[in-house]
Design a protein around this motif. Structure first.
Motif, PDB file in Angstrom:
ATOM      1  N   MET A  55      -1.396  -2.206   2.977  1.00 40.45           N
ATOM      2  CA  MET A  55      -1.456  -1.281   1.846  1.00 40.45           C
ATOM      3  C   MET A  55      -0.062  -0.777   1.484  1.00 40.45           C
ATOM      4  SD  MET A  55      -4.884   0.795   3.027  1.00 40.45           S
ATOM      5  CE  MET A  55      -4.616   2.213   1.977  1.00 40.45           C
ATOM      6  N   GLN A  56       0.716  -0.435   2.505  1.00 38.37           N
ATOM      7  CA  GLN A  56       2.074   0.052   2.249  1.00 38.37           C
ATOM      8  C   GLN A  56       2.891  -1.005   1.504  1.00 38.37           C
ATOM      9  OE1 GLN A  56       4.629   0.566   5.670  1.00 38.37           O
ATOM     10  NE2 GLN A  56       5.737   2.246   4.661  1.00 38.37           N
ATOM     11  N   LYS A  57       2.750  -2.258   1.882  1.00 36.39           N
ATOM     12  CA  LYS A  57       3.526  -3.337   1.256  1.00 36.39           C
ATOM     13  C   LYS A  57       3.224  -3.489  -0.223  1.00 36.39           C
ATOM     14  CE  LYS A  57       4.270  -6.235   5.294  1.00 36.39           C
ATOM     15  NZ  LYS A  57       3.943  -7.506   5.963  1.00 36.39           N
ATOM     16  N   VAL A  58       1.973  -3.205  -0.622  1.00 35.23           N
ATOM     17  CA  VAL A  58       1.607  -3.393  -2.038  1.00 35.23           C
ATOM     18  C   VAL A  58       1.547  -2.085  -2.825  1.00 35.23           C
ATOM     19  CG1 VAL A  58       0.409  -5.571  -1.595  1.00 35.23           C
ATOM     20  CG2 VAL A  58      -0.887  -3.428  -1.553  1.00 35.23           C
ATOM     21  N   GLY A  59       1.892  -0.965  -2.190  1.00 31.42           N
ATOM     22  CA  GLY A  59       1.985   0.306  -2.900  1.00 31.42           C
ATOM     23  C   GLY A  59       0.698   1.099  -3.006  1.00 31.42           C
ATOM     24  N   ILE A  60      -0.309   0.761  -2.216  1.00 32.40           N
ATOM     25  CA  ILE A  60      -1.521   1.582  -2.179  1.00 32.40           C
ATOM     26  C   ILE A  60      -1.229   2.750  -1.258  1.00 32.40           C
ATOM     27  CG2 ILE A  60      -3.961   1.655  -1.521  1.00 32.40           C
ATOM     28  CD1 ILE A  60      -4.080  -1.334  -2.241  1.00 32.40           C
ATOM     29  N   ASN A  61      -1.418   3.972  -1.752  1.00 36.65           N
ATOM     30  CA  ASN A  61      -0.949   5.128  -0.995  1.00 36.65           C
ATOM     31  C   ASN A  61      -2.044   6.027  -0.421  1.00 36.65           C
ATOM     32  OD1 ASN A  61      -1.757   6.223  -3.427  1.00 36.65           O
ATOM     33  ND2 ASN A  61       0.269   6.952  -4.020  1.00 36.65           N
ATOM     34  N   VAL A  62      -3.323   5.684  -0.627  1.00 39.06           N
ATOM     35  CA  VAL A  62      -4.424   6.451  -0.040  1.00 39.06           C
ATOM     36  C   VAL A  62      -5.482   5.481   0.474  1.00 39.06           C
ATOM     37  CG1 VAL A  62      -6.202   8.216  -0.404  1.00 39.06           C
ATOM     38  CG2 VAL A  62      -4.045   8.371  -1.656  1.00 39.06           C
TER      39      VAL A  62
END
Length: 191
Positions: free
Chosen positions: A68-75
């Motif tokens: 998620m961090q790699k693709v910008g999902i933050n929650v």
């Protein structure tokens, strides 16, 4: 001595009530993925792709957080359900002790997920309940719910949980424990 923090702080409604912001005023646009739990046994009936191994447990979610961090999902949304992160359930189930006595192994799992998410700059929304324990229809788990009078609990039906005095008190205590245990995590987005 106290000094100014370099941390962003907690998230709440910003100065503009249409948006979320951190305590330091930084804007948050939540991109949320329901990572729920490591596995869903029911989905095996509907999908033919490979599912995570049961023995991998919380590590499955750790992998999700990293991706998620790699693709910008933050929650990430995580369910506190009887099969993974719930803390209160029927004493006949492994790790559970009935009403008012909490499963500390699952509580620790949620601690670990919050800590790992923090290291990846990801917020967590904890879904405190899911539909199964509180319905007699779709995916019903009412027959195993410790609130059920058939198992010695105080509620004759799922709706009694919100009207029966003893049920409400037990439910309130669980929510208070959850708030006390996890409320200091700055990456706890919501319940």
């Amino acid at each position: 001595q106290a000094s100014d923090s370099t941390e962003r702080g907690f998230v709440s409604i910003g100065k503009n009530p249409r948006y979320f912001a951190y305590d330091n005023g930084e804007f948050l646009y939540p991109l949320i993925l329901n990572i729920r739990s490591p596995r869903d046994e029911i989905n095996h009936d509907y999908f033919d792709f490979e599912f995570p191994k049961k023995e991998d447990g919380s590590y499955v979610l750790f992998n999700y957080l990293q991706r998620m961090q790699k693709v910008g999902i933050n929650v990430g949304r995580v369910w506190m359900s009887p099969w993974f992160g719930g803390i209160e359930w029927n004493a006949d189930e492994n790790g559970f002790h009935g009403l008012g006595v909490y499963n500390l192994q699952n509580a620790f799992r949620i601690d670990q997920i919050l800590n790992r998410a923090l290291s990846h700059d990801i917020m967590i929304e904890l879904a405190l309940n899911h539909h199964g324990p509180f319905t007699q229809r779709y995916d019903s788990q009412w027959a195993s719910n410790p609130y059920n009078t058939a198992l010695g609990g105080p509620a004759r039906s799922p709706r009694d949980i919100m009207t029966n005095k003893e049920s409400k008190e037990l439910f309130k205590k669980r929510l208070r424990y959850i708030a006390a245990r996890y409320g200091a995590y700055p990456n706890l987005f919501a319940y």
